[in-house]
Each structure stands twice: as C-alpha cells, then as structure tokens.
Design an enzyme around this catalytic site. Structure first.
Site, PDB file in Angstrom:
ATOM      1  N   LYS A   1       4.941  -0.103   8.121  1.00  0.00           N
ATOM      2  CA  LYS A   1       3.529  -0.457   8.319  1.00  0.00           C
ATOM      3  C   LYS A   1       3.371  -1.355   9.557  1.00  0.00           C
ATOM      4  O   LYS A   1       2.455  -1.169  10.368  1.00  0.00           O
ATOM      5  CB  LYS A   1       2.989  -1.153   7.058  1.00  0.00           C
ATOM      6  CG  LYS A   1       1.593  -1.736   7.195  1.00  0.00           C
ATOM      7  CD  LYS A   1       0.514  -0.692   7.423  1.00  0.00           C
ATOM      8  CE  LYS A   1      -0.838  -1.354   7.682  1.00  0.00           C
ATOM      9  NZ  LYS A   1      -1.867  -0.400   8.094  1.00  0.00           N
TER      10      LYS A   1
ATOM     11  N   CYS B   1      -5.128  -6.001  10.465  1.00  0.00           N
ATOM     12  CA  CYS B   1      -3.953  -5.155  10.646  1.00  0.00           C
ATOM     13  C   CYS B   1      -3.382  -5.313  12.044  1.00  0.00           C
ATOM     14  O   CYS B   1      -2.192  -5.484  12.226  1.00  0.00           O
ATOM     15  CB  CYS B   1      -4.319  -3.700  10.404  1.00  0.00           C
ATOM     16  SG  CYS B   1      -4.306  -3.287   8.672  1.00  0.00           S
TER      17      CYS B   1
END
Ligand SMILES: NC(=O)c1ccc[n+]([C@@H]2O[C@H](COP(=O)([O-])OP(=O)(O)OC[C@H]3O[C@@H](n4cnc5c(N)ncnc54)[C@H](O)[C@@H]3O)[C@@H](O)[C@H]2O)c1
Length: 299
Positions: free
Chosen positions: A242, A296
């Site tokens: 990720k 993010c």
C-alpha cells in the site's frame, strides 16, 4: 475461486440452495461460501470517506452493519439515512442501507463477528511519521467488546508493522486473555474519492492475514461484494505494498508538476510536451496539478 463464486452469488444467491448445487466446488472454497451465505454482523469503526461507503456496501450486500464514529453529527446523519459528504452514488446507497434496517450508526462499538477499522492516519509534520493515535483509539474501543473468535480488519493506510503494533498489541495489552483468540488482517483501501463506490467494489484487494485463517475469513467478507481479485500477502507485505503504491503515485505526480515548472521557465507548453511524450509506448506522464495531498499521499 472465492471471487468467481462470489460474483455469481452476488446476483443469484437467494435462489441457490441445496447441497447438490455445490457439486464440483472444492471444500476449501466451501468455507468461504458459507461465510458469504451466512452474512455477518460487521462493526465498521470510522464513518469517513472510506468507512461509510464500506459500511453501506456491506449493508447492501446483506450484512448487518453497525457503523461507529466519534463525531455525533456523522452518527446523526447516517441514522437519518443521509450521507454527510459529497460522493457520487452515496446519497442513494446510504438512504437505501438505512431503510433496509441493516445500517445503523452509534458512538461506541458494539459486539460483532467482524470489525473493520477505517480510521485516519495523518502524517505528523513535526516527526514526519504517521500519527497512529486514531487507530490505537479505535483498537482500544473495540477491545472492550471483543469476546474471542472475531475477525479484526485494519483498512487504514499504515506503516509497516502497524497491524501488530497499533492493533494487536493494543488489544492484547488491554485484554491479555484474548491472545490467539482473535483473527487479524490488514486489507488496505485503494479507492479514490469521486469514484469510491465503483473502485471499492471493482478494485483488486490485498488481503494480509496475520494467519492463513484470518486471510480466509477476510476473503469471505470481501468476496461478498468485491468483483476484483483477492490477493494473498503477509500482513507486512500488504502494509508495504500500500505504501509503495502511494509512493509511486506521489513520485509520478511530483514528476508531472516539476515538468510543468520547468516548461514554464523555458516558455514551453507543458500540455503539448506531455501529450507528445506520451506517444512513446512506455511513457505515461500524468497531468500536472496544483499539488498533492490527502491522508494517503501525504503533502
Ligand atoms: N480518503 C481517501 O481517498 C482514502 C483512500 C484510500 C485509503 N484511505 C485511508 O483510509 C483511512 C481513512 O481515511 P478517510 O479518508 O475515510 O478518513 P476520514 O477522515 O474521512 O474519516 C475518518 C472518520 O473516523 C472518525 N474517527 C476518528 N477517530 C475515531 C475513533 N476512535 N472511533 C470512531 N471513529 C473515529 C472520524 O470522526 C471520521 O469520521 C486513512 O488511513 C486513509 O489514509 C483514504
């Protein structure tokens, strides 16, 4: 296998009963199918841009969902069937999930078979490290209602080791008797606001179980609505992947933005430069923008 089965179960499962139906399906997959058919009580902690869509999708696909948020306004809106933020498809989905009776919001977690943590992980600008206090607070809050046998899923973008350090150790620190009795998995969310519902359902998913059983249980949950592939990884691999995805995207955005500054200084049309360069079969430069940000892809 789980994914393929889930794809047709999604449309047809109410009509499908009887052992004969499962002829030809291997028994390993059957456990996942049973998980889907049973539908779970799921507690989604954090009803933000990612958590509320997840909660509403789960409710739409037959799960009994309790959404938890520390913000009373969010709880009140969801309990009125209203989505508190702008996102295509969400007003209809939240209203439908609320009306079905399968989505309610509360301020503190309730007992459930599955817990999904979708909590903020902002960057601390002083230390340049992820601020994991929200995740730890969420883990503390679910520790109070765990009984053993549950699946706990961390979806928040997190540093390597966070699932063990900020979730498992926090829960076991408060409830040592639960050691080895709860399954943990890291399954990062990869959807983008503006297209969240489509991506949450259609994107491939990383499933980083701390144990194989945790991974299988998580796959059964995601297979109940996800049409993308469910990809096995270790917990730490999933955490790393990720971050690698975000870092790669961040670097590509930075390249496009830098190129824009350079072209500006040289009096060149950056749009034309990129358009011409992208004719190369292995070049795909992004469109420059005003910057980069969010939880993010940190500013
Ligand atoms: N938004 C995105 O585009 C996106 C995409 C992929 C992944 N992510 C990741 O998903 C995670 C969640 O992001 P988001 O954008 O949904 O965050 P958000 O800020 O929109 O929502 C988080 C919610 O959690 C609630 N909350 C905070 N602490 C809580 C607690 N202890 N108990 C219950 N609720 C609590 C907040 O009130 C808020 O409503 C982050 O790790 C983020 O990096 C976000």
């Amino acid at each position: 296998m789980t994914c393929t089965v889930a794809a047709w179960l999604r449309d047809d499962w109410p009509a499908l009963t009887g052992a004969g139906f499962f002829c030809g399906v291997n028994w390993g997959s059957l456990a996942a199918i049973e998980g889907i058919l049973q539908m779970s009580r799921v507690c989604v902690v954090g009803l933000g841009y990612m958590g509320l869509p997840m909660a509403a999708i789960l409710a739409k696909h037959g799960h009994d969902v309790v959404g938890v948020d520390i913000n009373p306004e969010v709880v009140a809106r969801v309990n009125e069937g209203v989505c508190p933020f702008v996102e295509p498809g969400m007003p209809e989905l939240v209203s439908e999930a609320h009306a079905s009776g399968r989505l309610k919001a509360v301020g503190v977690p309730e007992a459930a078979e599955i817990f999904v943590l979708s909590l903020p992980t902002p960057v601390d600008h002083a230390s340049h490290e992820a601020d994991m206090r929200f995740v730890e607070a969420g883990a503390q809050s679910i520790a109070a209602v765990l009984q053993g046998g549950e699946l706990v899923v961390l979806e928040s973008t997190s540093p390597i080791g966070a699932t063990r350090r900020n979730v498992v150790e926090v829960i076991e620190g408060l409830r040592p008797e639960l050691a080895g009795k709860v399954d943990y998995v890291f399954c990062p969310e990869r959807a983008i606001p503006g297209n969240t519902l489509k991506e949450m359902i259609g994107n491939d998913r990383l499933v980083g179980g701390l144990t194989p059983r945790a991974g299988e249980r998580a796959k059964a949950l995601y297979a109940s609505f996800c049409t993308g592939a469910l990809l096995d990884a270790t917990t730490e691999e999933a955490e790393m992947v990720k971050l690698v995805e975000n870092a790669s995207r961040d670097a590509q955005i930075a390249f496009a933005n830098e190129l824009s500054l350079v072209c500006d200084r040289l009096g060149l049309d950056v749009w034309k430069v990129i358009q011409l360069a992208n004719h190369h079969p292995r070049v795909n430069i992004l469109t420059p923008g005003p910057g980069v940000g969010g939880h993010c892809i940190a500013v």
